[in-house]
Design a protein around this motif. Structure first.
Motif, PDB file in Angstrom:
ATOM      1  N   SER A 126       0.831  -1.210   0.000  1.00  0.00           N
ATOM      2  CA  SER A 126       0.000   0.000   0.000  1.00  0.00           C
ATOM      3  C   SER A 126       0.864   1.257   0.000  1.00  0.00           C
ATOM      4  CB  SER A 126      -0.927   0.004   1.221  1.00  0.00           C
ATOM      5  OG  SER A 126      -1.826  -1.079   1.175  1.00  0.00           O
ATOM      6  N   PHE A 127       1.980   1.209   0.711  1.00  0.00           N
ATOM      7  CA  PHE A 127       2.832   2.384   0.803  1.00  0.00           C
ATOM      8  C   PHE A 127       3.549   2.668  -0.511  1.00  0.00           C
ATOM      9  CE2 PHE A 127       6.339   5.047   2.215  1.00  0.00           C
ATOM     10  CZ  PHE A 127       5.686   5.893   3.092  1.00  0.00           C
ATOM     11  N   VAL A 128       3.746   1.651  -1.336  1.00  0.00           N
ATOM     12  CA  VAL A 128       4.368   1.875  -2.644  1.00  0.00           C
ATOM     13  C   VAL A 128       3.527   2.841  -3.470  1.00  0.00           C
ATOM     14  CG1 VAL A 128       5.047   0.775  -4.818  1.00  0.00           C
ATOM     15  CG2 VAL A 128       5.560  -0.339  -2.639  1.00  0.00           C
ATOM     16  N   VAL A 129       2.207   2.776  -3.318  1.00  0.00           N
ATOM     17  CA  VAL A 129       1.332   3.707  -4.030  1.00  0.00           C
ATOM     18  C   VAL A 129       1.615   5.136  -3.582  1.00  0.00           C
ATOM     19  CG1 VAL A 129      -1.059   4.329  -4.525  1.00  0.00           C
ATOM     20  CG2 VAL A 129      -0.428   1.926  -4.244  1.00  0.00           C
ATOM     21  N   LEU A 130       1.847   5.322  -2.285  1.00  0.00           N
ATOM     22  CA  LEU A 130       2.168   6.658  -1.786  1.00  0.00           C
ATOM     23  C   LEU A 130       3.504   7.142  -2.339  1.00  0.00           C
ATOM     24  CD1 LEU A 130       1.084   6.330   1.968  1.00  0.00           C
ATOM     25  CD2 LEU A 130      -0.218   7.241   0.034  1.00  0.00           C
ATOM     26  N   ILE A 131       4.463   6.238  -2.483  1.00  0.00           N
ATOM     27  CA  ILE A 131       5.747   6.616  -3.069  1.00  0.00           C
ATOM     28  C   ILE A 131       5.552   7.026  -4.528  1.00  0.00           C
ATOM     29  CG2 ILE A 131       8.045   5.789  -3.698  1.00  0.00           C
ATOM     30  CD1 ILE A 131       7.966   3.953  -1.284  1.00  0.00           C
ATOM     31  N   LEU A 132       4.745   6.246  -5.245  1.00  0.00           N
ATOM     32  CA  LEU A 132       4.457   6.576  -6.648  1.00  0.00           C
ATOM     33  C   LEU A 132       3.841   7.960  -6.762  1.00  0.00           C
ATOM     34  CD1 LEU A 132       4.138   5.754  -9.653  1.00  0.00           C
ATOM     35  CD2 LEU A 132       1.930   4.766  -9.028  1.00  0.00           C
ATOM     36  N   ARG A 133       2.881   8.258  -5.918  1.00  0.00           N
ATOM     37  CA  ARG A 133       2.259   9.577  -5.943  1.00  0.00           C
ATOM     38  C   ARG A 133       3.242  10.662  -5.529  1.00  0.00           C
ATOM     39  NH1 ARG A 133      -2.655   8.253  -2.161  1.00  0.00           N
ATOM     40  NH2 ARG A 133      -2.396  10.474  -1.751  1.00  0.00           N
ATOM     41  N   GLY A 134       4.140  10.330  -4.603  1.00  0.00           N
ATOM     42  CA  GLY A 134       5.106  11.313  -4.131  1.00  0.00           C
ATOM     43  C   GLY A 134       6.118  11.713  -5.176  1.00  0.00           C
ATOM     44  N   THR A 135       6.298  10.882  -6.210  1.00  0.00           N
ATOM     45  CA  THR A 135       7.256  11.240  -7.262  1.00  0.00           C
ATOM     46  C   THR A 135       6.856  12.520  -7.980  1.00  0.00           C
ATOM     47  OG1 THR A 135       6.088   9.836  -8.867  1.00  0.00           O
ATOM     48  CG2 THR A 135       7.924   8.838  -7.645  1.00  0.00           C
ATOM     49  N   ALA A 136       5.570  12.873  -7.906  1.00  0.00           N
ATOM     50  CA  ALA A 136       5.117  14.105  -8.568  1.00  0.00           C
ATOM     51  C   ALA A 136       5.798  15.334  -7.978  1.00  0.00           C
ATOM     52  CB  ALA A 136       3.601  14.234  -8.453  1.00  0.00           C
ATOM     53  N   LEU A 137       6.254  15.238  -6.718  1.00  0.00           N
ATOM     54  CA  LEU A 137       6.933  16.372  -6.091  1.00  0.00           C
ATOM     55  C   LEU A 137       8.296  16.627  -6.727  1.00  0.00           C
ATOM     56  CD1 LEU A 137       6.102  15.745  -2.323  1.00  0.00           C
ATOM     57  CD2 LEU A 137       5.034  17.383  -3.873  1.00  0.00           C
ATOM     58  N   ALA A 148      12.933  17.711 -12.047  1.00  0.00           N
ATOM     59  CA  ALA A 148      13.102  16.362 -12.577  1.00  0.00           C
ATOM     60  C   ALA A 148      12.062  16.103 -13.664  1.00  0.00           C
ATOM     61  CB  ALA A 148      12.955  15.327 -11.460  1.00  0.00           C
ATOM     62  N   ALA A 149      12.473  15.438 -14.724  1.00  0.00           N
ATOM     63  CA  ALA A 149      11.589  15.231 -15.875  1.00  0.00           C
ATOM     64  C   ALA A 149      10.693  14.017 -15.674  1.00  0.00           C
ATOM     65  CB  ALA A 149      12.421  15.072 -17.144  1.00  0.00           C
ATOM     66  N   ASP A 150       9.976  14.001 -14.559  1.00  0.00           N
ATOM     67  CA  ASP A 150       9.042  12.917 -14.299  1.00  0.00           C
ATOM     68  C   ASP A 150       7.737  13.174 -15.052  1.00  0.00           C
ATOM     69  OD1 ASP A 150       8.403  15.118 -12.566  1.00  0.00           O
ATOM     70  OD2 ASP A 150       7.018  13.775 -11.540  1.00  0.00           O
ATOM     71  N   LEU A 151       6.752  12.315 -14.820  1.00  0.00           N
ATOM     72  CA  LEU A 151       5.490  12.441 -15.547  1.00  0.00           C
ATOM     73  C   LEU A 151       4.812  13.783 -15.297  1.00  0.00           C
ATOM     74  CD1 LEU A 151       3.188  11.285 -17.235  1.00  0.00           C
ATOM     75  CD2 LEU A 151       2.324  10.155 -15.166  1.00  0.00           C
ATOM     76  N   MET A 152       4.801  14.228 -14.039  1.00  0.00           N
ATOM     77  CA  MET A 152       4.140  15.492 -13.719  1.00  0.00           C
ATOM     78  C   MET A 152       4.851  16.667 -14.384  1.00  0.00           C
ATOM     79  SD  MET A 152       1.522  16.613 -12.215  1.00  0.00           S
ATOM     80  CE  MET A 152       0.883  18.269 -12.031  1.00  0.00           C
ATOM     81  N   ARG A 153       6.168  16.678 -14.352  1.00  0.00           N
ATOM     82  CA  ARG A 153       6.939  17.758 -14.959  1.00  0.00           C
ATOM     83  C   ARG A 153       6.721  17.811 -16.473  1.00  0.00           C
ATOM     84  NH1 ARG A 153       9.499  22.666 -14.343  1.00  0.00           N
ATOM     85  NH2 ARG A 153      11.318  22.804 -15.705  1.00  0.00           N
ATOM     86  N   VAL A 154       6.800  16.658 -17.112  1.00  0.00           N
ATOM     87  CA  VAL A 154       6.589  16.611 -18.560  1.00  0.00           C
ATOM     88  C   VAL A 154       5.174  17.052 -18.900  1.00  0.00           C
ATOM     89  CG1 VAL A 154       6.476  15.094 -20.568  1.00  0.00           C
ATOM     90  CG2 VAL A 154       8.321  14.817 -18.909  1.00  0.00           C
ATOM     91  N   GLY A 155       4.208  16.609 -18.096  1.00  0.00           N
ATOM     92  CA  GLY A 155       2.831  17.013 -18.331  1.00  0.00           C
ATOM     93  C   GLY A 155       2.650  18.521 -18.241  1.00  0.00           C
ATOM     94  N   ASN A 156       3.288  19.135 -17.253  1.00  0.00           N
ATOM     95  CA  ASN A 156       3.209  20.593 -17.126  1.00  0.00           C
ATOM     96  C   ASN A 156       3.806  21.301 -18.333  1.00  0.00           C
ATOM     97  OD1 ASN A 156       1.866  20.803 -14.656  1.00  0.00           O
ATOM     98  ND2 ASN A 156       3.752  20.573 -13.483  1.00  0.00           N
ATOM     99  N   VAL A 207      -4.972  10.031 -15.348  1.00  0.00           N
ATOM    100  CA  VAL A 207      -5.331   8.666 -15.729  1.00  0.00           C
ATOM    101  C   VAL A 207      -4.104   7.753 -15.688  1.00  0.00           C
ATOM    102  CG1 VAL A 207      -6.137   7.221 -17.642  1.00  0.00           C
ATOM    103  CG2 VAL A 207      -7.333   9.340 -17.089  1.00  0.00           C
ATOM    104  N   ILE A 208      -2.967   8.259 -16.145  1.00  0.00           N
ATOM    105  CA  ILE A 208      -1.742   7.445 -16.132  1.00  0.00           C
ATOM    106  C   ILE A 208      -1.349   7.099 -14.703  1.00  0.00           C
ATOM    107  CG2 ILE A 208       0.727   7.455 -16.640  1.00  0.00           C
ATOM    108  CD1 ILE A 208       0.132   9.133 -19.105  1.00  0.00           C
ATOM    109  N   TYR A 209      -1.409   8.075 -13.800  1.00  0.00           N
ATOM    110  CA  TYR A 209      -1.102   7.778 -12.403  1.00  0.00           C
ATOM    111  C   TYR A 209      -2.053   6.717 -11.855  1.00  0.00           C
ATOM    112  CZ  TYR A 209       2.397  11.403 -11.490  1.00  0.00           C
ATOM    113  OH  TYR A 209       3.561  12.154 -11.476  1.00  0.00           O
ATOM    114  N   PHE A 210      -3.322   6.807 -12.226  1.00  0.00           N
ATOM    115  CA  PHE A 210      -4.295   5.816 -11.771  1.00  0.00           C
ATOM    116  C   PHE A 210      -3.953   4.433 -12.310  1.00  0.00           C
ATOM    117  CE2 PHE A 210      -8.155   3.355 -12.637  1.00  0.00           C
ATOM    118  CZ  PHE A 210      -8.670   3.240 -11.353  1.00  0.00           C
ATOM    119  N   VAL A 211      -3.630   4.362 -13.594  1.00  0.00           N
ATOM    120  CA  VAL A 211      -3.296   3.082 -14.218  1.00  0.00           C
ATOM    121  C   VAL A 211      -2.060   2.464 -13.561  1.00  0.00           C
ATOM    122  CG1 VAL A 211      -2.498   2.003 -16.366  1.00  0.00           C
ATOM    123  CG2 VAL A 211      -4.376   3.647 -16.409  1.00  0.00           C
TER     124      VAL A 211
END
Length: 227
Positions: free
Chosen positions: A152-163, A169-177, A195-199
């Protein structure tokens, strides 16, 4: 308003590159958090002098401060202090891992303490060293208890990568912006990113539920059938 998702097609490779970096950061941060978290948990359970106190202070400090502050500090403050250089993705991954370790330490500590103390005593009576007792008797059982909350905590880490986007950092959130700014398609881009984060995260959530349900079944007491 008219929405046109087709405008995102030329930027699909960029978004996929952001997904790749997000997954890599999640995997490495989880690995770092797991290893360090287990070490912190063991020092507290075994009450190792000095280290147990340091571990407790570390856990309380990290859990009481925002993750974003920790990531920004690691990227902008730590390199000049130590005379090192690292990129934003590395700093964010380390920050996520160190933050995760504080929470996973409590998960592992709870798992270890869930094992009956008599099992450790029995292992020592049979001639196993303290290290061998934990390796072959205590930790395998503790891992089974800690695995569902860890998933369950891995999901929180995945969401935390948006920071990580806050430090470039050229992560999904940065590229999306960046794509949203260039195309002015904020609704389309941010909807696709969500949607990608959800998937990415939902299968991990399902795995955690499955592990938790399996654990409840294994731990359920056997009820004798009526005669």
């Amino acid at each position: 308003m008219q929405f046109d998702f087709s405008r995102l097609l030329p930027y699909l490779p960029d978004l996929l590159a952001g997904v790749r970096l997000t997954l890599l950061m999640t995997v490495w941060a989880t690995a770092l958090g797991t290893i360090l978290g287990l070490a912190l948990a063991l020092t507290r359970v075994l009450r190792v002098p000095i280290l147990a106190t340091v571990s407790a202070c570390y856990v309380e400090f990290v859990r009481a401060t925002p993750l974003l502050v920790q990531v920004v500090w690691l990227y902008f403050v730590l390199p000049p202090l130590l005379g090192i250089e690292w990129n934003a993705a590395t700093a964010a991954t380390v920050g996520l891992g160190l933050n995760a370790a504080a929470y996973l330490a409590e998960i592992f500590r709870a798992g270890i303490q869930s094992v009956e103390a008599m099992q450790l005593k029995a292992a020592r009576v049979l001639g196993l060293s303290l290290f061998a007792s934990y390796r072959y008797v205590i930790l395998p059982q503790a891992w089974r208890v800690a695995l569902p909350p860890l998933a369950s905590f891995v999901v929180l880490i995945l969401r935390g990568t948006a920071l990580a986007s806050a430090i470039g950092a050229a992560d999904l959130m940065r590229v999306g912006n960046l794509v949203a700014i260039e195309t002015l398609g904020y609704f389309e881009v941010l909807s696709v990113v969500a949607v990608i984060y959800f998937v990415l995260g939902y299968p991990i959530s399902l795995l955690a539920r499955w592990l938790e349900a399996g654990q409840r079944i294994e731990d359920a007491p056997l009820v004798p059938r009526p005669a």
